[in-house]
Motif scaffolding. Sequence first.
Motif, short mmCIF file in Angstrom:
data_model
loop_
_atom_site.label_atom_id
_atom_site.label_comp_id
_atom_site.label_asym_id
_atom_site.label_seq_id
_atom_site.Cartn_x
_atom_site.Cartn_y
_atom_site.Cartn_z
N GLN A 16 0.84 -1.19 0.00
CA GLN A 16 0.00 0.00 0.00
C GLN A 16 0.88 1.25 0.00
O GLN A 16 1.78 1.38 0.85
CB GLN A 16 -0.92 0.02 1.22
N TYR A 17 0.64 2.13 -0.96
CA TYR A 17 1.41 3.38 -0.99
C TYR A 17 1.03 4.26 0.19
O TYR A 17 -0.16 4.47 0.46
CB TYR A 17 1.14 4.15 -2.29
N SER A 18 2.02 4.78 0.87
CA SER A 18 1.75 5.80 1.89
C SER A 18 1.72 7.16 1.19
O SER A 18 2.49 7.41 0.26
CB SER A 18 2.84 5.79 2.96
N GLU A 19 0.82 8.01 1.60
CA GLU A 19 0.64 9.30 0.94
C GLU A 19 1.90 10.15 1.07
O GLU A 19 2.52 10.22 2.14
CB GLU A 19 -0.55 10.04 1.55
N LEU A 20 2.29 10.77 -0.04
CA LEU A 20 3.44 11.69 0.00
C LEU A 20 3.13 12.86 0.92
O LEU A 20 2.04 13.44 0.86
CB LEU A 20 3.78 12.19 -1.40
N GLN A 21 4.09 13.21 1.75
CA GLN A 21 3.87 14.31 2.69
C GLN A 21 3.60 15.62 1.96
O GLN A 21 2.79 16.43 2.39
CB GLN A 21 5.08 14.45 3.61
N ALA A 23 3.40 16.24 -2.22
CA ALA A 23 3.64 15.70 -3.56
C ALA A 23 4.24 16.71 -4.51
O ALA A 23 4.64 16.36 -5.62
CB ALA A 23 2.34 15.16 -4.14
N ARG A 28 9.30 9.61 -4.36
CA ARG A 28 9.69 8.30 -3.85
C ARG A 28 10.88 7.79 -4.66
O ARG A 28 10.99 8.05 -5.86
CB ARG A 28 8.54 7.31 -3.98
N GLN A 45 10.58 7.89 0.87
CA GLN A 45 10.20 9.24 0.48
C GLN A 45 11.36 10.19 0.75
O GLN A 45 11.96 10.13 1.83
CB GLN A 45 8.96 9.69 1.24
N ASN A 107 2.21 6.65 -7.49
CA ASN A 107 1.00 5.84 -7.29
C ASN A 107 0.10 6.00 -8.50
O ASN A 107 -0.59 7.02 -8.63
CB ASN A 107 0.29 6.25 -6.00
N ASP A 110 -3.66 6.99 -8.19
CA ASP A 110 -4.02 8.28 -7.60
C ASP A 110 -3.82 9.37 -8.65
O ASP A 110 -2.70 9.85 -8.88
CB ASP A 110 -3.15 8.54 -6.37
N GLU A 113 -2.18 12.67 -7.36
CA GLU A 113 -0.73 12.56 -7.16
C GLU A 113 -0.01 12.52 -8.50
O GLU A 113 1.04 13.16 -8.68
CB GLU A 113 -0.40 11.30 -6.37
#
Length: 604
Positions: A16-21, A23, A28, A45, A107, A110, A113
Motif C-alpha cells: 500500500q502506498y503511503s501518501e506523500l507528505q 507531492a 519516492r 520518500q 502511485n 491516484d 498525485e
Amino acid sequence: MIRDLVPSTMFGGRYQYSELQDATKMIRLLKLEAKRTKILCEMIQVPLHSLPAYDAISYTWGDPDKFRTLNISGRYIAITRNIQGILRDLAPLKGVRYIWIDSLCINQEDDIEKGEQVQLMREIYQNAEKTVVWLGDAPDASTATEFTTQLAAYLYRKISLGEPMVDHMPFKDQAESWIAFQRLLNHPYWSRVWIIQEVASAKTIEILYGGNPLYWDIFSLTVSSFMTTKDHALVLLMNSFPGDQKLPMDGISFISKLFYLRRRSEEKLLPITELLIECAQSAATMPQDKVIALLGISDAASEPELKPDYTKPFEEVFIETVLYTLKCQCFSLLTMGGIYSTKSEKGMNLPSWVPDLSNPTTLYPLENGKSTYQAGTGRAPSFSRVPGSNVLKIKGVLFDKIKKVAEIPPSLTLPDNMCKAPGFSYEQTIPGVNAQEYTRHKEIHTMVQQYIDELYHNNQERNEALWRTVIGDETTTARPAEYSIEDDYQNYLDFQEILKRGPDGARFGDMDFILRNQESFNRINQLMGRKITARQFAVTEKKYMALVPLGTREGDWIAVFCGAATPHVLRPKHDTLDQFEVFGDAYVHGLMDGEVFNSGDAGR
C-alpha cells in the motif's frame, strides 16, 4: 546466477502506498540492496532538496499485463515483465542502489498525485546521476551495439577529414550487423512521447540494450548524421550491404528529433506549440499525455491553464491547450484540428478547431517556428469560447471563395536521394507515380492559364507567381524565395516529362540532363516537401493562387483571422454564413503579408 527479486514465501499482503507528505516537493525512490542471492526492495520518500545519488529510468511500459510481483518490504506489488527485467539488470552486485521509475515511484491509481508528480519530472531527470535508457533484450543486441560503435568511428573519420562518405564498400560482409542496427533503430521506445522530456532533461544518458551499454552521445550523433550529412550518407552506406535493405526512416527521424530537442532544451524552454507539432507522431497510451508529457520542457510549464490534471477528460485538455496557444497568438494547433484531419474514435467529439493530438497529424501546419508568414499578425487576436459549448467566436475577415480545385491529387514523390544513389536507372522510378505528378502539374498550368491574369495582384508575371506558390514562396534561408528557384522548378518539370516518357521514349541527352541537375532536383523537392506535395492547388474567385488541404471544395471560404500567420479554409455550416467549420490552413500567394487588412477590398 539470477538473483531473486520476488521471494514468494515472504509475502505479507499487498503493498500500500503511503501518501506523500508533499507531492509537490517530495518524491519516492526505490532502494535496491544486495543481500547474498537476494535483492531487498524498499520504497522511501525523499525531499527534492536532499536527494541521495540515484538513477532515473527511461523505458517503455510494454505489455501492460502484470503477471509478475515484486516484494517491497515484505509486501507485494504487481509489476510488468519490463519492470522485472529492469530491476534484474540494474540490481547492484553489492551495496545499495537508488532508482526512480515512474510506474513504481508514482502511485498510478491516484490521479491527483500523478498530476502533481509529473510536474516534477524534468527536475527528477535533471537531478539524477544518470538516466538509463532501458531497451530490453534482443538476440542480436550485442551485434547492434558493437556495430554502432564501428559505424560512429567510420563516420567521424570521414566527416572530420572531409572525405567522400563512401569511396569503397566499407561494410560489404556485415549484412547481419546492418539488420541488428535496423532493429535497434526500429525499437518502439523511440516513438514514445514521454521519453522526449526524459532524454531532453537528463544530465547524462546510458543506453542499456541486452545488458550492453551504449552511450547516448555516440549513438544519437551517429544516427542524426544520417539526416544532416551531405551526400545522403544513409543511402550510400546501405548500398554497401548485400540484399534488399529498407530505410528505417521512422526510427532515424525520432532519434534525430531527440538529439535536436535535447541540445535546444539545454539553452531554454521550448515553445509548447512547436513541441506539440514536432512530436505529433510520437505515441502515448493516454491521450492527454500527448500534451502533459511535453509540458516540463516547454515555455508553458508553469501556466495554470495547462497544469496536469488527470481528473479532466482528455477532450477538455486538448481544448484548453488550443485556447492557450491562441492567447499566445499561435494558430498552429487550430490549423491541425481542421476537419480534413483524421480523428481517432476517441476524438470524434472534438470540434473542428481542436486537433485530436492523440492521433498523428496528416498535415503539418504552414505556421511554424521557422516560417515568417504574417497574413493577419498585424492585428491582435480576438476570440472567446461560447460558454457551455464547443463553439469558438473568432475575429477575422472572410475574404474570398474557392473557385476551382485541381482534380489530380498529390502522389508519392521521388525520394530526394534518387539521383544521388549509385547506379541510377529508369527502373528505380515508379512510372505510374511519375506520370501522375507530370499530369498533375500540367493540370495546374492549365488552370493558371484559364483563371489567372498574366499580371498577378502583386505585379509579378503569372509564371513567377506560380512557381512561388508551389513552394510557399520561401526557402530555408529566404522569403521571398530567390529568383534562382525558377530554374529549379523548370528543371523539375522537365525531369517529370523525362520520367513520364520512360526508357522506351528516352531521348539523346536525357541521362546527361538528369546527372547534371541532381542538386537542382533535390533542392526543389525539399522546398515543395511540406507545400504542394502535401496540399492541393486551387484558384479563388478573386483570381488568387492557393495551396489548400486535400478535400477542399469549390465554395469553401478563404478567411484571415486577426493574429494568424496564414489564411484558413472555412466551410459554412449554414447558408447564412453565421457558423463555419475550420478545414485547415492555406497558402494564398499575395495574401501572406497583411494584404487583406491593408487593401481596400477587405471582404466581409
